[in-house]
Design a protein around this motif. Structure first.
Motif, PDB file in Angstrom:
ATOM      1  N   TYR A  24     -55.310   4.447 -28.191  1.00 29.11           N
ATOM      2  CA  TYR A  24     -55.008   4.001 -26.979  1.00 29.11           C
ATOM      3  C   TYR A  24     -55.854   4.476 -25.849  1.00 29.11           C
ATOM      4  CZ  TYR A  24     -51.926   4.281 -22.747  1.00 29.11           C
ATOM      5  OH  TYR A  24     -51.595   3.985 -21.577  1.00 29.11           O
ATOM      6  N   ILE A  25     -55.998   5.928 -25.811  1.00 26.32           N
ATOM      7  CA  ILE A  25     -57.076   6.490 -24.886  1.00 26.32           C
ATOM      8  C   ILE A  25     -58.239   5.641 -24.827  1.00 26.32           C
ATOM      9  CG2 ILE A  25     -58.276   8.463 -24.037  1.00 26.32           C
ATOM     10  CD1 ILE A  25     -55.888  10.097 -25.001  1.00 26.32           C
ATOM     11  N   THR A  26     -59.097   5.104 -25.677  1.00 24.06           N
ATOM     12  CA  THR A  26     -60.035   4.697 -26.009  1.00 24.06           C
ATOM     13  C   THR A  26     -59.768   3.367 -25.269  1.00 24.06           C
ATOM     14  OG1 THR A  26     -60.797   5.542 -27.988  1.00 24.06           O
ATOM     15  CG2 THR A  26     -61.953   3.801 -27.312  1.00 24.06           C
ATOM     16  N   ALA A  27     -58.940   2.572 -25.589  1.00 26.77           N
ATOM     17  CA  ALA A  27     -58.683   1.093 -24.930  1.00 26.77           C
ATOM     18  C   ALA A  27     -58.457   1.331 -23.658  1.00 26.77           C
ATOM     19  CB  ALA A  27     -57.394   0.456 -25.646  1.00 26.77           C
ATOM     20  N   ASN A  31     -64.440   4.640 -18.983  1.00 26.26           N
ATOM     21  CA  ASN A  31     -65.765   5.257 -19.290  1.00 26.26           C
ATOM     22  C   ASN A  31     -65.620   5.985 -20.651  1.00 26.26           C
ATOM     23  OD1 ASN A  31     -68.093   6.456 -19.684  1.00 26.26           O
ATOM     24  ND2 ASN A  31     -68.178   7.311 -17.520  1.00 26.26           N
ATOM     25  N   THR A  32     -66.308   5.421 -21.585  1.00 22.88           N
ATOM     26  CA  THR A  32     -66.076   6.280 -22.906  1.00 22.88           C
ATOM     27  C   THR A  32     -66.460   7.805 -22.947  1.00 22.88           C
ATOM     28  OG1 THR A  32     -68.432   5.412 -23.718  1.00 22.88           O
ATOM     29  CG2 THR A  32     -66.411   3.879 -24.422  1.00 22.88           C
ATOM     30  N   ALA A  33     -67.203   8.065 -21.908  1.00 22.45           N
ATOM     31  CA  ALA A  33     -67.497   9.573 -21.724  1.00 22.45           C
ATOM     32  C   ALA A  33     -66.181  10.402 -21.748  1.00 22.45           C
ATOM     33  CB  ALA A  33     -68.489   9.885 -20.918  1.00 22.45           C
ATOM     34  N   ASP A  34     -65.064   9.778 -21.111  1.00 23.88           N
ATOM     35  CA  ASP A  34     -63.873  10.421 -20.577  1.00 23.88           C
ATOM     36  C   ASP A  34     -62.984  10.618 -21.741  1.00 23.88           C
ATOM     37  OD1 ASP A  34     -64.950  10.380 -18.192  1.00 23.88           O
ATOM     38  OD2 ASP A  34     -63.990   8.366 -17.623  1.00 23.88           O
ATOM     39  N   ILE A 106     -72.822   8.301 -22.768  1.00 22.04           N
ATOM     40  CA  ILE A 106     -71.536   8.378 -23.609  1.00 22.04           C
ATOM     41  C   ILE A 106     -71.848   9.547 -24.822  1.00 22.04           C
ATOM     42  CG2 ILE A 106     -70.766   6.076 -23.490  1.00 22.04           C
ATOM     43  CD1 ILE A 106     -71.985   5.507 -26.400  1.00 22.04           C
ATOM     44  N   GLN A 107     -71.030  10.062 -25.407  1.00 24.94           N
ATOM     45  CA  GLN A 107     -71.130  11.101 -26.337  1.00 24.94           C
ATOM     46  C   GLN A 107     -71.592  10.442 -27.579  1.00 24.94           C
ATOM     47  OE1 GLN A 107     -67.445  13.483 -27.146  1.00 24.94           O
ATOM     48  NE2 GLN A 107     -67.647  14.599 -25.399  1.00 24.94           N
ATOM     49  N   GLU A 133     -69.078  -0.861 -20.959  1.00 25.73           N
ATOM     50  CA  GLU A 133     -68.100   0.195 -21.213  1.00 25.73           C
ATOM     51  C   GLU A 133     -67.162  -0.788 -22.493  1.00 25.73           C
ATOM     52  OE1 GLU A 133     -67.088   3.477 -21.197  1.00 25.73           O
ATOM     53  OE2 GLU A 133     -69.188   3.641 -19.968  1.00 25.73           O
ATOM     54  N   VAL A 134     -66.949  -2.159 -22.314  1.00 25.29           N
ATOM     55  CA  VAL A 134     -66.366  -2.696 -23.340  1.00 25.29           C
ATOM     56  C   VAL A 134     -66.989  -2.713 -24.696  1.00 25.29           C
ATOM     57  CG1 VAL A 134     -67.012  -5.027 -22.797  1.00 25.29           C
ATOM     58  CG2 VAL A 134     -64.768  -4.670 -23.854  1.00 25.29           C
TER      59      VAL A 134
END
Length: 179
Positions: A24-27, A31-34, A106-107, A133-134
């Motif tokens: 859910y959070i990823t979607a 920003n994927t770093a978050d 990104i990590q 980001e997508v």
């Protein structure tokens, strides 16, 4: 001292919800770093609620954790927007070049488990960090979270063909660059 029961309840809830919350959070992140920060904040808040109010306070554990995740995503980005209004978005590092303080890399995550060459892994991560980001989200959900293309399409509110095209087009670019 933390109640042993509170720890057990937390671990039970974490084990049953962590994957769904992470997806859910990823979607929802822009920003994927978050992702990791918001994920950790969600479960820190859950642990705090369990220790302060007890396990009986939470009736529907999954719904409660998903609500916490939704709140954390909203608060994280609303705070970031407020900070951007006050702080500069970039600062100069060299002649005419600027460093974007909000666009950090990104990590690192592995695209394929059998890649052992660290230099190649770094090149692949650098390549992916330059993508929108997508695409980062699609790669993360596909390779790290092992979701199917239809599941990714649902979570990102995209068509399956759009997810496939972005994934396979990026993989083709990677193959061409790093044969």
């Amino acid at each position: 001292m933390v109640d042993r029961n509170a720890k057990a309840v937390f671990h039970e809830i974490y084990d049953s919800t962590n994957r769904k919350v992470l997806v859910y959070i990823t979607a929802k992140c822009s920003n994927t770093a978050d992702i990791i920060d918001i994920f950790q904040e969600t479960y820190i808040e859950l642990y705090s609620v369990i220790t302060k109010r007890g396990e009986n306070y939470i009736e529907n554990k999954e719904a409660f954790v998903m609500k916490l995740a939704r709140q954390k995503v909203y608060r994280y980005y609303s705070l970031l927007d407020r900070l951007k209004a006050v702080l500069p978005l970039t600062y100069p590092i060299r002649d005419g070049e600027e460093f974007d303080i909000y666009g950090l890399d990104i990590q690192s995550f592995s695209v394929e488990d059998n890649i052992v060459n660290e230099a190649l892994i770094e090149q692949v991560n650098t390549f992916l960090s330059s993508k929108p980001e997508v695409i980062k989200k699609i790669f993360y959900l596909f390779y790290q979270m092992e979701l199917t293309i239809p599941e990714i399409a649902t979570h990102l509110s995209m068509s399956e063909s759009n997810v496939k095209n972005r994934l396979y087009r990026t993989l083709k670019e990677l193959r061409q660059l790093y044969q």
